[in-house]
Design a protein around this motif. Structure first.
Motif, PDB file in Angstrom:
ATOM      1  N   VAL A  52       0.696  -1.281  -0.087  1.00  0.00           N
ATOM      2  CA  VAL A  52      -0.007  -0.163   0.064  1.00  0.00           C
ATOM      3  C   VAL A  52       0.893   1.315   0.077  1.00  0.00           C
ATOM      4  CG1 VAL A  52      -1.486   1.388   1.388  1.00  0.00           C
ATOM      5  CG2 VAL A  52      -1.699  -1.242   1.172  1.00  0.00           C
ATOM      6  N   TRP A  53       1.769   1.273   0.802  1.00  0.00           N
ATOM      7  CA  TRP A  53       2.738   2.412   1.126  1.00  0.00           C
ATOM      8  C   TRP A  53       3.798   2.635  -0.188  1.00  0.00           C
ATOM      9  CZ3 TRP A  53       0.083   5.053   3.774  1.00  0.00           C
ATOM     10  CH2 TRP A  53      -0.617   4.323   4.844  1.00  0.00           C
ATOM     11  N   THR A  54       4.076   1.539  -0.899  1.00  0.00           N
ATOM     12  CA  THR A  54       4.660   1.594  -2.119  1.00  0.00           C
ATOM     13  C   THR A  54       4.121   2.528  -3.174  1.00  0.00           C
ATOM     14  OG1 THR A  54       6.091  -0.163  -1.606  1.00  0.00           O
ATOM     15  CG2 THR A  54       6.157   0.510  -3.783  1.00  0.00           C
ATOM     16  N   CYS A  55       2.547   2.054  -3.159  1.00  0.00           N
ATOM     17  CA  CYS A  55       1.978   2.782  -4.483  1.00  0.00           C
ATOM     18  C   CYS A  55       1.677   4.263  -3.984  1.00  0.00           C
ATOM     19  CB  CYS A  55       0.438   2.094  -4.233  1.00  0.00           C
ATOM     20  SG  CYS A  55       0.655   0.434  -5.099  1.00  0.00           S
ATOM     21  N   LEU A  56       1.520   4.626  -2.645  1.00  0.00           N
ATOM     22  CA  LEU A  56       1.533   6.044  -2.345  1.00  0.00           C
ATOM     23  C   LEU A  56       2.901   6.614  -2.608  1.00  0.00           C
ATOM     24  CD1 LEU A  56      -0.483   8.249  -1.201  1.00  0.00           C
ATOM     25  CD2 LEU A  56       0.509   7.523   1.096  1.00  0.00           C
ATOM     26  N   ALA A  57       3.885   6.063  -2.397  1.00  0.00           N
ATOM     27  CA  ALA A  57       5.329   6.675  -2.725  1.00  0.00           C
ATOM     28  C   ALA A  57       5.280   6.879  -4.153  1.00  0.00           C
ATOM     29  CB  ALA A  57       6.426   5.707  -1.876  1.00  0.00           C
ATOM     30  N   GLY A  58       4.877   5.855  -4.875  1.00  0.00           N
ATOM     31  CA  GLY A  58       5.026   5.959  -6.430  1.00  0.00           C
ATOM     32  C   GLY A  58       4.109   7.336  -6.833  1.00  0.00           C
ATOM     33  N   ALA A  59       3.034   7.420  -6.088  1.00  0.00           N
ATOM     34  CA  ALA A  59       2.211   8.541  -6.735  1.00  0.00           C
ATOM     35  C   ALA A  59       2.910  10.022  -6.171  1.00  0.00           C
ATOM     36  CB  ALA A  59       0.746   8.549  -6.072  1.00  0.00           C
ATOM     37  N   GLY A  60       3.399  10.066  -5.136  1.00  0.00           N
ATOM     38  CA  GLY A  60       4.058  10.979  -4.550  1.00  0.00           C
ATOM     39  C   GLY A  60       5.295  11.417  -5.347  1.00  0.00           C
ATOM     40  N   LEU A  61       6.086  10.483  -5.744  1.00  0.00           N
ATOM     41  CA  LEU A  61       7.217  10.664  -6.731  1.00  0.00           C
ATOM     42  C   LEU A  61       6.960  11.070  -8.022  1.00  0.00           C
ATOM     43  CD1 LEU A  61       9.689   7.809  -5.345  1.00  0.00           C
ATOM     44  CD2 LEU A  61       9.881  10.151  -4.976  1.00  0.00           C
ATOM     45  N   GLY A  62       5.745  10.424  -8.380  1.00  0.00           N
ATOM     46  CA  GLY A  62       5.400  11.019  -9.632  1.00  0.00           C
ATOM     47  C   GLY A  62       5.026  12.519  -9.631  1.00  0.00           C
ATOM     48  N   LEU A  63       4.388  13.047  -8.733  1.00  0.00           N
ATOM     49  CA  LEU A  63       3.791  14.265  -8.718  1.00  0.00           C
ATOM     50  C   LEU A  63       5.350  15.135  -8.711  1.00  0.00           C
ATOM     51  CD1 LEU A  63       1.486  14.603  -5.852  1.00  0.00           C
ATOM     52  CD2 LEU A  63       1.054  14.811  -8.373  1.00  0.00           C
ATOM     53  N   ILE A  64       6.487  14.703  -8.290  1.00  0.00           N
ATOM     54  CA  ILE A  64       7.838  15.605  -8.424  1.00  0.00           C
ATOM     55  C   ILE A  64       8.087  15.237  -9.949  1.00  0.00           C
ATOM     56  CG2 ILE A  64      10.332  15.292  -7.786  1.00  0.00           C
ATOM     57  CD1 ILE A  64       9.355  14.492  -5.022  1.00  0.00           C
ATOM     58  N   GLY A  65       7.814  14.092 -10.443  1.00  0.00           N
ATOM     59  CA  GLY A  65       8.353  13.866 -12.064  1.00  0.00           C
ATOM     60  C   GLY A  65       7.531  14.598 -12.837  1.00  0.00           C
ATOM     61  N   ILE A  66       6.132  15.014 -12.491  1.00  0.00           N
ATOM     62  CA  ILE A  66       5.512  15.840 -13.361  1.00  0.00           C
ATOM     63  C   ILE A  66       5.953  17.320 -13.255  1.00  0.00           C
ATOM     64  CG2 ILE A  66       3.126  16.896 -13.714  1.00  0.00           C
ATOM     65  CD1 ILE A  66       2.121  14.040 -12.626  1.00  0.00           C
ATOM     66  N   TRP A  67       6.387  17.639 -12.266  1.00  0.00           N
ATOM     67  CA  TRP A  67       6.908  18.764 -12.066  1.00  0.00           C
ATOM     68  C   TRP A  67       8.159  18.914 -12.968  1.00  0.00           C
ATOM     69  CZ3 TRP A  67      11.469  19.979  -9.599  1.00  0.00           C
ATOM     70  CH2 TRP A  67      11.833  21.416  -9.385  1.00  0.00           C
ATOM     71  N   TYR A  68       9.132  17.970 -12.723  1.00  0.00           N
ATOM     72  CA  TYR A  68      10.355  18.117 -13.421  1.00  0.00           C
ATOM     73  C   TYR A  68      10.069  17.990 -14.863  1.00  0.00           C
ATOM     74  CZ  TYR A  68      15.069  16.757 -14.875  1.00  0.00           C
ATOM     75  OH  TYR A  68      16.094  16.690 -15.658  1.00  0.00           O
ATOM     76  N   VAL A  69       9.225  16.991 -15.633  1.00  0.00           N
ATOM     77  CA  VAL A  69       9.342  17.001 -17.063  1.00  0.00           C
ATOM     78  C   VAL A  69       8.343  18.047 -17.458  1.00  0.00           C
ATOM     79  CG1 VAL A  69       9.461  14.373 -17.070  1.00  0.00           C
ATOM     80  CG2 VAL A  69       7.371  15.360 -16.842  1.00  0.00           C
ATOM     81  N   ARG A  70       7.750  18.679 -16.848  1.00  0.00           N
ATOM     82  CA  ARG A  70       6.788  20.016 -17.396  1.00  0.00           C
ATOM     83  C   ARG A  70       7.881  20.984 -17.497  1.00  0.00           C
ATOM     84  NH1 ARG A  70       1.038  21.169 -15.847  1.00  0.00           N
ATOM     85  NH2 ARG A  70       1.650  23.119 -16.892  1.00  0.00           N
ATOM     86  N   GLY A  71       8.817  21.228 -16.507  1.00  0.00           N
ATOM     87  CA  GLY A  71       9.824  22.437 -16.717  1.00  0.00           C
ATOM     88  C   GLY A  71      10.757  21.974 -17.553  1.00  0.00           C
ATOM     89  N   ARG A  72      11.222  20.524 -18.180  1.00  0.00           N
ATOM     90  CA  ARG A  72      12.050  20.173 -18.891  1.00  0.00           C
ATOM     91  C   ARG A  72      11.544  20.557 -20.352  1.00  0.00           C
ATOM     92  NH1 ARG A  72      12.706  15.613 -22.016  1.00  0.00           N
ATOM     93  NH2 ARG A  72      14.656  15.142 -22.837  1.00  0.00           N
TER      94      ARG A  72
END
Length: 95
Positions: A52-72
């Motif tokens: 369960v917590w791995t899925c939540l961590a994946g979603a949280g890290l994905g939000l960071i990834g969205i921020w990064y790839v939009r800036g890129r």
């Protein structure tokens, strides 16, 4: 023993729809978290709460990834526009 050196040039990197891919992955991780949440008791009884917590961590890290790839993506488009490239209006830059 001699060092191996490549005999040909490396290929150009592949560019694709990076932002939608990362957004889709983030949504998938969050949906998996929500699907597992009602079964938290079962996961806890069997020692699998980390799923369960791995899925939540994946979603949280994905939000960071969205921020990064939009800036890129924005930086690539700004650079293409500054160089006067006709590809500045497209979604994917040329390599």
């Amino acid at each position: 023993m001699t060092k191996w050196t490549p005999t040909h040039e490396a290929p150009e990197p592949l560019e694709g729809p990076v932002v939608p891919t990362v957004v889709g992955g983030t949504i998938l991780w969050f949906v998996l978290f929500l699907v597992q949440l009602p079964f938290y008791g079962w996961f806890d009884d069997h020692g699998h709460t980390w799923w369960v917590w791995t899925c939540l961590a994946g979603a949280g890290l994905g939000l960071i990834g969205i921020w990064y790839v939009r800036g890129r993506d924005a930086a690539i488009k700004r650079d293409a526009a500054a160089q006067g490239s006709p590809d500045a209006r497209t979604d994917r830059p040329t390599a």
